[in-house]
Design an enzyme around this catalytic site. Structure first.
Site, PDB file in Angstrom:
ATOM      1  N   ASP A  67      42.555  40.372  48.197  1.00 16.79           N
ATOM      2  CA  ASP A  67      43.527  41.360  48.672  1.00 16.79           C
ATOM      3  C   ASP A  67      43.395  41.529  50.189  1.00 16.79           C
ATOM      4  O   ASP A  67      44.161  42.263  50.823  1.00 16.79           O
ATOM      5  CB  ASP A  67      43.418  42.697  47.925  1.00 16.79           C
ATOM      6  CG  ASP A  67      42.060  43.349  48.064  1.00 16.79           C
ATOM      7  OD1 ASP A  67      41.196  42.809  48.790  1.00 16.79           O
ATOM      8  OD2 ASP A  67      41.858  44.420  47.456  1.00 16.79           O
ATOM      9  N   SER A  68      42.441  40.800  50.789  1.00 11.39           N
ATOM     10  CA  SER A  68      42.391  40.708  52.252  1.00 11.39           C
ATOM     11  C   SER A  68      43.704  40.128  52.787  1.00 11.39           C
ATOM     12  O   SER A  68      43.998  40.239  53.979  1.00 11.39           O
ATOM     13  CB  SER A  68      41.215  39.822  52.684  1.00 11.39           C
ATOM     14  OG  SER A  68      41.176  38.621  51.927  1.00 11.39           O
ATOM     15  N   ASP A 106      42.632  38.442  42.866  1.00  9.22           N
ATOM     16  CA  ASP A 106      41.994  39.717  43.207  1.00  9.22           C
ATOM     17  C   ASP A 106      42.949  40.847  42.842  1.00  9.22           C
ATOM     18  O   ASP A 106      44.047  40.948  43.419  1.00  9.22           O
ATOM     19  CB  ASP A 106      41.724  39.704  44.727  1.00  9.22           C
ATOM     20  CG  ASP A 106      40.717  40.757  45.133  1.00  9.22           C
ATOM     21  OD1 ASP A 106      40.117  41.393  44.251  1.00  9.22           O
ATOM     22  OD2 ASP A 106      40.529  40.923  46.358  1.00  9.22           O
ATOM     23  N   LYS A 136      39.325  39.222  39.692  1.00  9.70           N
ATOM     24  CA  LYS A 136      38.252  40.016  40.323  1.00  9.70           C
ATOM     25  C   LYS A 136      38.722  41.458  40.437  1.00  9.70           C
ATOM     26  O   LYS A 136      39.906  41.705  40.744  1.00  9.70           O
ATOM     27  CB  LYS A 136      37.945  39.457  41.727  1.00  9.70           C
ATOM     28  CG  LYS A 136      36.919  40.265  42.501  1.00  9.70           C
ATOM     29  CD  LYS A 136      36.417  39.515  43.716  1.00  9.70           C
ATOM     30  CE  LYS A 136      37.248  39.703  44.977  1.00  9.70           C
ATOM     31  NZ  LYS A 136      37.317  41.103  45.443  1.00  9.70           N
ATOM     32  N   GLU A 138      37.188  45.414  41.895  1.00 10.98           N
ATOM     33  CA  GLU A 138      36.116  46.190  42.525  1.00 10.98           C
ATOM     34  C   GLU A 138      35.743  47.334  41.598  1.00 10.98           C
ATOM     35  O   GLU A 138      36.623  48.015  41.070  1.00 10.98           O
ATOM     36  CB  GLU A 138      36.593  46.761  43.867  1.00 10.98           C
ATOM     37  CG  GLU A 138      36.930  45.698  44.891  1.00 10.98           C
ATOM     38  CD  GLU A 138      37.385  46.301  46.220  1.00 10.98           C
ATOM     39  OE1 GLU A 138      37.230  47.519  46.432  1.00 10.98           O
ATOM     40  OE2 GLU A 138      37.910  45.526  47.044  1.00 10.98           O
ATOM     41  N   GLU A 205      29.234  42.611  48.149  1.00 11.43           N
ATOM     42  CA  GLU A 205      29.687  42.596  49.548  1.00 11.43           C
ATOM     43  C   GLU A 205      28.878  43.585  50.386  1.00 11.43           C
ATOM     44  O   GLU A 205      28.667  44.740  49.982  1.00 11.43           O
ATOM     45  CB  GLU A 205      31.184  42.982  49.607  1.00 11.43           C
ATOM     46  CG  GLU A 205      31.692  43.113  51.046  1.00 11.43           C
ATOM     47  CD  GLU A 205      33.205  43.154  51.164  1.00 11.43           C
ATOM     48  OE1 GLU A 205      33.910  42.980  50.143  1.00 11.43           O
ATOM     49  OE2 GLU A 205      33.687  43.368  52.296  1.00 11.43           O
TER      50      GLU A 205
HETATM   51  O1  KIV Z   1      39.808  40.377  49.521  1.00  6.92           O
HETATM   52  C1  KIV Z   1      38.924  39.562  49.792  1.00  6.92           C
HETATM   53  O2  KIV Z   1      39.096  38.652  50.597  1.00  6.92           O
HETATM   54  C2  KIV Z   1      37.653  39.729  49.129  1.00  6.92           C
HETATM   55  C3  KIV Z   1      36.507  38.919  49.610  1.00  6.92           C
HETATM   56  C4  KIV Z   1      35.239  39.592  49.330  1.00  6.92           C
HETATM   57  C5  KIV Z   1      36.519  37.573  49.013  1.00  6.92           C
HETATM   58  O3  KIV Z   1      37.551  40.481  48.215  1.00  6.92           O
END
Ligand code: KIV
Length: 323
Positions: A67-68, A106, A136, A138, A205
């Protein structure tokens, strides 16, 4: 996509396929086997098929469509604003570009927090529309039931612990967790709880090395790190940080290229070429005799000579190409 005549998909309008790759597709089993053999695996982020294709050719085992993207692709200030539909579309693009790479979608902010049902529905979209191999999310230990529900549905989960950028509004800024013993214990407990709930991968992280070491001692699934020391089984960086495209990269990210200034130089050179009328490349030509039939004398006009003829004013009927 370039419309090269050798591109078999050019006329179909489909995505350009990756070059055939010689390696077998990377799966969770591949990563587990690598960990068992004591081999580390490489992960990077990507958000489009072209970048993914080159990362696969470089042998990267895992691509995270992070999500970056909200920041590095959309130019937003936080990851919180990543749109779900776009995240799914980007994940599919990356998988099409890197079919033999394990691709992780993500899950954006607020797409799995409302209820476990919402989490399953959106994670399933990553797996079907998004072609993701793993999703993924969080979370801390309180997300164990969500991970369990996804796992029950057959959706492989990577649980992202430690610094969790999606909580930035709550914490008032990015903070490094695990600097105190109590905080470090919490991060390790999160990792343990999420693995127990079914996570097939963990990502940690921005924590001190001691926290990473404790997670490794307390869990058994492959652990990916970012800014979490060198002990992890796999390491990830945001691709822009690796390529030297980020103005102010995080302290743990060491660029291996300095592409930013090279891109600016190429753009400047392109501008010079456009202004001088010398754009390079090859032109399309009419079939034999057709130019004469069309009323243009071949070989004498500005179009065929490549001369830098200044264009006419906007709306003029006398610019090059309109002769
Ligand atoms: O959003 C992102 O780029 C991440 C990194 C930790 C891979 O979550």
């Amino acid at each position: 996509m370039s419309l090269s005549p050798s591109d078999p998909n050019a006329s179909k309008g489909g995505p350009a396929p990756a070059e055939p790759t010689l390696r077998k597709p990377v799966t969770i089993r591949t990563l587990r086997a690598m960990c068992k053999r004591g081999e580390r695996f490489a992960c990077l982020t990507a958000y489009d098929a072209t970048m993914a294709r080159w990362l696969e050719r470089g042998g990267v085992e895992v691509i995270i469509v992070g999500d970056s993207a909200a920041q590095v692709v959309l130019g937003l200030h936080r990851t919180l604003d990543m749109p779900l539909d776009l995240a799914i579309a980007m994940t599919a693009a990356v998988k099409r570009g890197a079919p033999a790479t394990l691709v992780m979608g993500d899950m954006p902010f607020a797409t799995y927090h409302e209820s476990d049902e919402q989490a399953v529905r959106n994670a399933a979209r990553f797996m079907t529309e998004g072609l993701a191999d793993v999703v993924k999310l969080e979370g801390d230990a309180s997300f164990a039931s969500t991970v369990a529900k996804l796992t029950r549905a057959g959706i492989p989960v990577c649980a992202h612990v430690g610094c969790r950028p999606q909580t930035v509004a709550l914490t008032g800024g990015y903070r490094i967790p695990g600097r105190t013993a109590a905080d470090a214990e919490r991060v390790v407990a999160d990792a343990v709880a999420l693995e127990k709930a079914g996570a097939v991968l963990l990502l940690v992280e921005g924590v001190p090395d001691e926290v990473t070491a404790a997670i490794l001692r307390s869990t058994s699934v492959p652990l990916i790190g970012i800014g979490a020391g060198t002990a992890c089984h796999g390491q990830v960086l945001v691709i822009q940080d690796l390529l030297g495209l980020t103005d102010d990269p995080p302290r743990f990210a060491e660029p291996l290229l300095n592409l930013g200034p090279q891109i600016a130089a190429a753009a400047a050179e392109w501008g010079r070429r456009v202004r001088s009328g010398n754009i390079g490349g090859q032109r399309y030509v009419m079939h034999e005799g057709e130019a004469a039939r069309f009323g243009i004398r071949g070989g004498s006009g500005p179009e065929s000579s490549g001369a830098a003829t200044p264009p006419g004013p906007m709306g003029s009927t006398e610019g090059p190409g309109k002769a």
